[in-house]
Scaffold this active site. Structure first.
Site, PDB file in Angstrom:
ATOM      1  N   CYS A 162      -8.261 -39.484  -9.591  1.00 60.77           N
ATOM      2  CA  CYS A 162      -7.407 -38.517  -8.901  1.00 60.77           C
ATOM      3  C   CYS A 162      -6.880 -37.446  -9.846  1.00 60.77           C
ATOM      4  CB  CYS A 162      -6.244 -39.300  -8.304  1.00 60.77           C
ATOM      5  SG  CYS A 162      -5.060 -38.265  -7.502  1.00 60.77           S
ATOM      6  N   ARG A 196      -8.982 -35.654   4.385  1.00 60.92           N
ATOM      7  CA  ARG A 196      -8.004 -36.480   3.684  1.00 60.92           C
ATOM      8  C   ARG A 196      -6.852 -35.633   3.130  1.00 60.92           C
ATOM      9  NH1 ARG A 196      -7.033 -39.084  -1.261  1.00 60.92           N
ATOM     10  NH2 ARG A 196      -6.395 -41.212  -0.799  1.00 60.92           N
TER      11      ARG A 196
HETATM   12  P1  IMP Z   1      -8.113 -46.482  -8.157  1.00 60.03           P
HETATM   13  O1  IMP Z   1      -8.085 -47.892  -7.669  1.00 60.03           O
HETATM   14  O2  IMP Z   1      -7.145 -46.241  -9.271  1.00 60.03           O
HETATM   15  O3  IMP Z   1      -9.486 -46.010  -8.491  1.00 60.03           O
HETATM   16  O4  IMP Z   1      -7.572 -45.576  -6.957  1.00 60.03           O
HETATM   17  C1  IMP Z   1      -8.166 -45.578  -5.681  1.00 60.03           C
HETATM   18  C2  IMP Z   1      -7.331 -44.721  -4.755  1.00 60.03           C
HETATM   19  O5  IMP Z   1      -7.349 -43.350  -5.182  1.00 60.03           O
HETATM   20  C3  IMP Z   1      -7.850 -44.648  -3.334  1.00 60.03           C
HETATM   21  O6  IMP Z   1      -7.526 -45.769  -2.552  1.00 60.03           O
HETATM   22  C4  IMP Z   1      -7.200 -43.387  -2.818  1.00 60.03           C
HETATM   23  O7  IMP Z   1      -5.879 -43.581  -2.383  1.00 60.03           O
HETATM   24  C5  IMP Z   1      -7.147 -42.506  -4.047  1.00 60.03           C
HETATM   25  N1  IMP Z   1      -8.218 -41.498  -4.046  1.00 60.03           N
HETATM   26  C6  IMP Z   1      -9.494 -41.609  -3.638  1.00 60.03           C
HETATM   27  N2  IMP Z   1     -10.196 -40.464  -3.860  1.00 60.03           N
HETATM   28  C7  IMP Z   1      -9.316 -39.598  -4.399  1.00 60.03           C
HETATM   29  C8  IMP Z   1      -9.431 -38.247  -4.840  1.00 60.03           C
HETATM   30  O8  IMP Z   1     -10.489 -37.610  -4.835  1.00 60.03           O
HETATM   31  N3  IMP Z   1      -8.279 -37.677  -5.301  1.00 60.03           N
HETATM   32  C9  IMP Z   1      -7.104 -38.352  -5.335  1.00 60.03           C
HETATM   33  N4  IMP Z   1      -6.962 -39.623  -4.988  1.00 60.03           N
HETATM   34  C10 IMP Z   1      -8.057 -40.247  -4.507  1.00 60.03           C
END
Ligand code: IMP
Length: 503
Positions: free
Chosen positions: A320, A419
């Site tokens: 993100c 989104r």
């Molecule tokens: P991770 O587990 O730290 O990889 O975070 C996953 C979460 O990041 C997802 O469940 C979403 O809420 C968020 N997310 C997914 N795609 C994006 C993006 O492109 N930008 C910002 N947040 C994202």
């Protein structure tokens, strides 16, 4: 004047758990990780939908397809199939999970008879599967002509140009069963004929499934499986605030057990309109989570609007870049702590317990325990699950290291602009996510078992046998930057084989 928060907002890595008293009862095998997924009148009724482990997989193209959904439900969690695809294809994925029969595996390694041994090796490298179907046209829809396994060829003795048709076991010599056979009957045939895999074909001679010897025994070893009343896997699905009038009925029809509005920022009128539509059309029979929020106000808004659970987190996801692009967000630990307090306040006032999900930012396994201790009822993870065999992406070999691809829903690659939708006709012209690689880590089952063993062990150190006990009794301390250094291996010369060292 603007509202200022004087304290910095914090992330999981800034905290540790202080152990509590562990009685002899406190052993990992006694820990129960059951946790509510949707709202209920706590103390007066059982939660209608509980998870057996507190993990759900992120609503993302690079994470939650049907294989992930099946593997995670087998372990007791839920996947939310990604919504950034057409209504028809999302509904079809949900339907395939619901119609999946444990032990019956669709072949994703199919070859034409004129493919060569080098094609075989490339396919094996990509899918990791050594049993391949040879079909008329090389797709799963073609008539089955034979089966190829690693027993049928020897790379050291054969030319890589050898045709598959020359080394496969041809259909006439195969032991197979007809569609409709039960898992028990299939297993009996496997034992009788000493097979590793039994092809199941339809009347037209097309391969429908394989039943593998190893799957039958593993099926019996999944006490946490999350199944509905008809013994089908439980599955979730993402929706957005634009096309819900079309998407929600299709997903409900396909059998989705729970929906979730997938949005980077959920404290909006668009979410309430979506929830109003669902409640108006289905009452409480369709379960739907909302989010994401990062404070008390946001939680209360969505709880009052009728959300079945509320997702917490803005900007903490590994892929993100929302905080850099837009300057919004909040440290994930601070967000969870505040929203958990709001959930408890709402429960005291209404008698309704609305579970909260900590979404994003889990890097180390101990972050899972911390998030639960801080009040999360369950956790949504993207990067974590993207590393496993079951994520819907290819395994690649980059400079000798195996990796899988992982891209954000807000990246140009996913183009999930709904989104980030704030109404109006225009599409966003900037990205909020990146396209990346993550280290390949093997099977979901092995990794989830290991991570949750750590969670259970830490819970025992804290004297807690359930998640509610951990939420109530955990002692959590902030750590200084200096003590974070003290927490890792330090002042020693590390040997190269230390795989568990956090870098
Ligand atoms: P991770 O587990 O730290 O990889 O975070 C996953 C979460 O990041 C997802 O469940 C979403 O809420 C968020 N997310 C997914 N795609 C994006 C993006 O492109 N930008 C910002 N947040 C994202």
């Amino acid at each position: 004047m603007a509202l200022y928060f004087d304290e910095p907002s914090r992330t999981f890595s800034e905290y540790l758990l202080v152990p509590g008293y562990s009685s002899a009862e406190c052993m990992p095998s006694n820990v129960c990780l059951k946790t509510p997924l949707i709202k209920y009148r706590k103390g007066q009724e059982e939660c209608p939908l509980t998870l057996n482990i507190p993990l759900v997989s992120a609503i993302m193209q690079s994470v939650s397809g049907e294989q992930m959904a099946i593997a995670l439900a087998t372990e007791g969690g839920i996947s939310f199939i990604y919504g950034s695809q057409s209504v028809a294809s999302e509904a079809a994925m949900v339907a395939r999970v619901k119609s999946y029969k444990a032990g019956f595996v669709c072949s994703d390694s199919n070859l034409r008879p004129d493919a060569t041994l080098s094609d075989v090796l490339a396919l094996k490298e990509r899918t990791g599967h050594s049993t391949m179907a040879v079909t008329e046209d090389g797709t799963e829809a073609g008539r089955l002509l034979g089966i190829l396994t690693s027993r049928d060829y020897r790379v050291s003795r054969m030319s890589l140009d050898t045709k598959v048709s020359e080394c496969m076991t041809p259909f006439d010599s195969l032991v197979y069963a007809k569609e409709g056979v039960s898992l028990k009957e299939a297993n009996d045939i496997i034992w009788e004929h000493k097979l590793n895999a039994l092809p199941i074909i339809d009347d037209a001679g097309r391969l429908k499934y394989f039943v593998f010897r190893k799957d039958y025994s593993s099926h019996k070893e999944n006490p946490n499986e999350l199944l509905d009343a008809d013994k089908r896997y439980i599955v979730g699905a993402g929706i957005n605030t634009r096309d819900y009038e079309e998407r929600v009925p299709a997903l409900v029809e396909a059998g989705a057990d729970v929906l979730c509005i997938d949005s980077s920022e959920g404290f909006t009128e668009w979410q309430k309109r979506t929830l109003d539509f669902i409640r108006g059309r289905y009452g409480d029979s369709v379960k739907v989570g909302a989010g994401n929020v990062v404070d008390r106000e946001g939680f209360l808004y969505l709880a009052k609007a009728g959300a079945d659970f509320v997702k917490v987190g803005i900007g903490g996801g590994s892929i993100c870049i929302t905080r850099e692009q837009k300057g919004i967000g909040r440290g994930q630990a601070t967000a969870v702590i505040e929203v958990a307090a709001a959930r408890d306040e709402y429960f005291r006032e209404t008698g309704i317990y609305v579970p909260i999900c900590s979404d994003g930012g889990i890097v180390y396994d101990y972050h899972m325990t911390l998030a639960l201790a801080m009040g999360a009822d369950f956790l949504m993870l993207g990067r974590y699950f993207a590393r496993f065999d079951e994520s819907p992406t290819n395994k690649l070999n980059i400079n000798g290291n195996y990796v899988k691809e992982y891209w954000g829903e807000g990246s140009n690659r996913a183009r999930n602009w709904q989104r980030y939708d704030l109404g109006g006709a225009s599409k966003l012209s900037f990205e909020e996510g990146v396209d990346s690689y993550v280290p390949y880590a093997g099977s979901l089952k092995d990794n989830v078992t290991l991570s949750l063993n750590k969670v259970k062990s830490t819970m025992c150190n804290c004297g807690c046998l359930t998640i509610p006990e951990l939420q109530k009794n955990a002692k959590i301390t902030l750590v200084s930057a200096t003590s974070i250094v003290e927490g890792g291996a330090h002042d020693v010369i590390l040997k190269e084989n230390n795989v568990n060292v956090i870098k």
